[in-house]
Write a protein that holds these residues in place. Structure first.
Motif, PDB file in Angstrom:
ATOM      1  N   PRO A   1     -35.213 -20.574 -44.818  1.00  0.00           N
ATOM      2  CA  PRO A   1     -34.250 -20.475 -45.927  1.00  0.00           C
ATOM      3  C   PRO A   1     -33.638 -21.828 -46.282  1.00  0.00           C
TER       4      PRO A   1
ATOM      5  N   TYR B   1     -39.248 -12.281 -51.233  1.00  0.00           N
ATOM      6  CA  TYR B   1     -38.196 -13.202 -50.761  1.00  0.00           C
ATOM      7  C   TYR B   1     -37.148 -13.464 -51.847  1.00  0.00           C
ATOM      8  N   SER B   2     -37.592 -13.492 -53.106  1.00  0.00           N
ATOM      9  CA  SER B   2     -36.653 -13.760 -54.201  1.00  0.00           C
ATOM     10  C   SER B   2     -35.739 -12.569 -54.460  1.00  0.00           C
TER      11      SER B   2
ATOM     12  N   THR C   1     -32.765 -10.989 -50.730  1.00  0.00           N
ATOM     13  CA  THR C   1     -32.157 -12.098 -50.001  1.00  0.00           C
ATOM     14  C   THR C   1     -31.830 -11.646 -48.581  1.00  0.00           C
TER      15      THR C   1
ATOM     16  N   THR D   1     -36.584 -12.957 -44.077  1.00  0.00           N
ATOM     17  CA  THR D   1     -37.235 -14.229 -43.756  1.00  0.00           C
ATOM     18  C   THR D   1     -38.618 -14.018 -43.148  1.00  0.00           C
TER      19      THR D   1
END
Lengths: 207, 207, 207, 207
Positions: A35, A86-87, A90, A93
């Motif tokens: 991140p 991933y977008s 949030t 990971t």
């Protein structure tokens, strides 16, 4: 560096998944997101998942979706699905995408016309792995049509998520497989184990 | 010598196939072709595939189908199927023939009268392992009747291939098993993994 | 100390159960009772059963159901089921609770209204593991509704046992899993193996 | 001494069978015959087949069926089945009896009235392991009712064999399991692998 440990852990899971027939014939792709740097480390295309090593991962920019450097390895053809997840989600990971015979045997009848749908999962105790403790959870999972053009799958995923926050940390691509996400590698693997379990129950009850 | 490495790799796969119940009761046969010398190295008849060693292979001439030397080992009874494939499909240097419970449970109803047929495989993502990336591939696989006289199987295979180039790098013998080919041992194994996977989906959907 | 050996044995079985997909996604809980001290050693909540160690157990008082000390570990959410069994079935010193795909695929249709029932097990030789040697044993196993509030499951278990002494050393929670008990760890494991076996036969015959 | 090697080999197979769920809950029994001395070495009753050692075998006289010495171990409760097979089928020196979920899931409807029957096996290539190379072998296997009184099973086995020489080196006890024989341990194991394979095909086709 923490990413190194996460990749080593992914390699270990990859070999376990292969031995369970979840990553046969180089199928599937695995990634972790750093991140801080915004870099996704994702399996390069065509790697043997029963023999994966940490060198088989390639760095890709979350923002652009492009490889960090040109070292001859191509990122997985399904990188756009990873960047979409991933977008949108949030805090995730790690993403694990595998082909299990169970998930590929379930038929939902999606098509270009009806290209995604939310389906109800059987009420099985293992759903508590997803943090839901209701007696009758009636959780719904997203299933997306297996578009030949992969970015169309990512687009449908985003469309669906804009309609409804998913009840479970995974979605299915019909005739294709399971994709899970998690807070870290261990968490994503736990979600994958629970997802495959509940799908096995679903298939057994349909027979 | 490269053949030695290929045989060592075959031995390793053989033990994995045995542990998956694909080569129980000495079933199946594995070979590599040395294109320069025209020699096929094939498993000798009756060997325990869970305990295979590189010494269990026997050299056979691709041209004549006869063993290179008389050392007491008999080549597999299905050697003629291997020579037929290597002759028809130039570029293949490895053939894997295994008996999986899945492939033997599928029923196609072939007979001496209709002794081969092309059947449609379910549209499963893993078909991309065969290099086809269409959204609706509708690939067809050849199934041949399990003739008691093995050379008749090889003959049917050749007849079928003269009719139609196969969509996938494997064919089935009904009630008998899967035979795959590949550019090398690794490639053939990848094809076998994908073939067994798609057949498991086919069987699960028939139940 | 004998308990240490029993816990080491539980750890070994735990890893085997995980590899068989019986304890995926941290599912299940395992315990031993020290009859002298009245302490139950039970898996702490949320532990990875494929990586269990003896340090993952927590001491709980059989009488109060409360942890012996506050060391940050929480006992399994299903501790009340363990205390109910140890209290009702004197002589039991080990309880194994696992989620198997088989036990979760069987449907009995229980509900809040009919929240437990005794169901007949198929007459399979492996039932002799439970000490019954009749030609037609017609053994019945208890199935309890998967109440969201776990102590309600323990209560139903006690109600059922007051009605009828169970024929077999295990009971099922619908959509949830198997719980077995035994004189010691080895005995409880033997009972679990037999229980899962007979449920696989039951499911195969329903298909 | 050759028997020692055969027992060591049985121990190895026993652990493999256990890991495949064929000898769960101490189920099954394994023996070798020393033709010179007329002594059968058979697993003692109640042994954990996942942890078998050569010390878990007990010597029994083929002629009398009685243990050679009184050392506290009891021979398997099904010793009479082993003596019946060794007596009727000269040349057999190894017998393997296991409980597989597959063999226990098949239903034949035998009873005290019709207590044995010959059933046709599906025509599967693996039948060639039994030395039959016909295109349509239509082999029949004996199935015996699971009498509560074990010697009645042995008696039915003998009655059936006096009617018809079996086509295959194994017979089934309904709801109970598979019993195979062979010229030696390796041969008996090969027969067991082929028997279980053909039964899996039979069950898959019934679903």
């Amino acid at each position: 560096m923490k990413i190194k440990e996460e990749l080593a852990s992914l390699v270990e899971y990859s070999r376990a998944y292969y031995s369970r027939m979840w990553m046969f014939a180089t199928a599937g792709n695995l990634s972790v997101l750093d991140p801080e740097s915004g870099v996704i480390w994702i399996t390069a295309s065509g790697k043997d998942k029963g023999r994966l090593t940490v060198d088989d991962f390639i760095g890709v920019s979350l923002r652009s979706g492009e490889p960090l450097e040109d070292d001859g390895k191509r990122p997985s053809a399904e990188t756009s699905i990873h960047t979409a997840i991933y977008s949108m989600l949030t805090g995730s990971t790690c993403i694990l995408h595998v082909h299990t015979p169970t998930s590929c045997s379930l038929e939902f009848g999606l098509s270009k016309e009806e290209s995604f749908r939310f389906v109800t999962l059987p009420n099985t105790e293992i759903l508590k792995a997803f943090g839901n403790f209701l007696e009758e959870p009636n959780l719904k999972a997203l299933v997306v049509h297996n578009h030949g053009f992969v970015p169309k799958i990512s687009e449908d995923f985003k469309l669906a998520l804009n309609k409804k926050i998913p009840d479970v940390p995974f979605f299915l691509i019909e005739n294709h497989g399971i994709t899970v996400w998690g807070k870290n590698v261990w968490d994503a693997n736990k979600n994958l184990e629970a997802a495959e379990f509940v799908l096995q129950v679903m298939l057994a009850r349909k027979k």
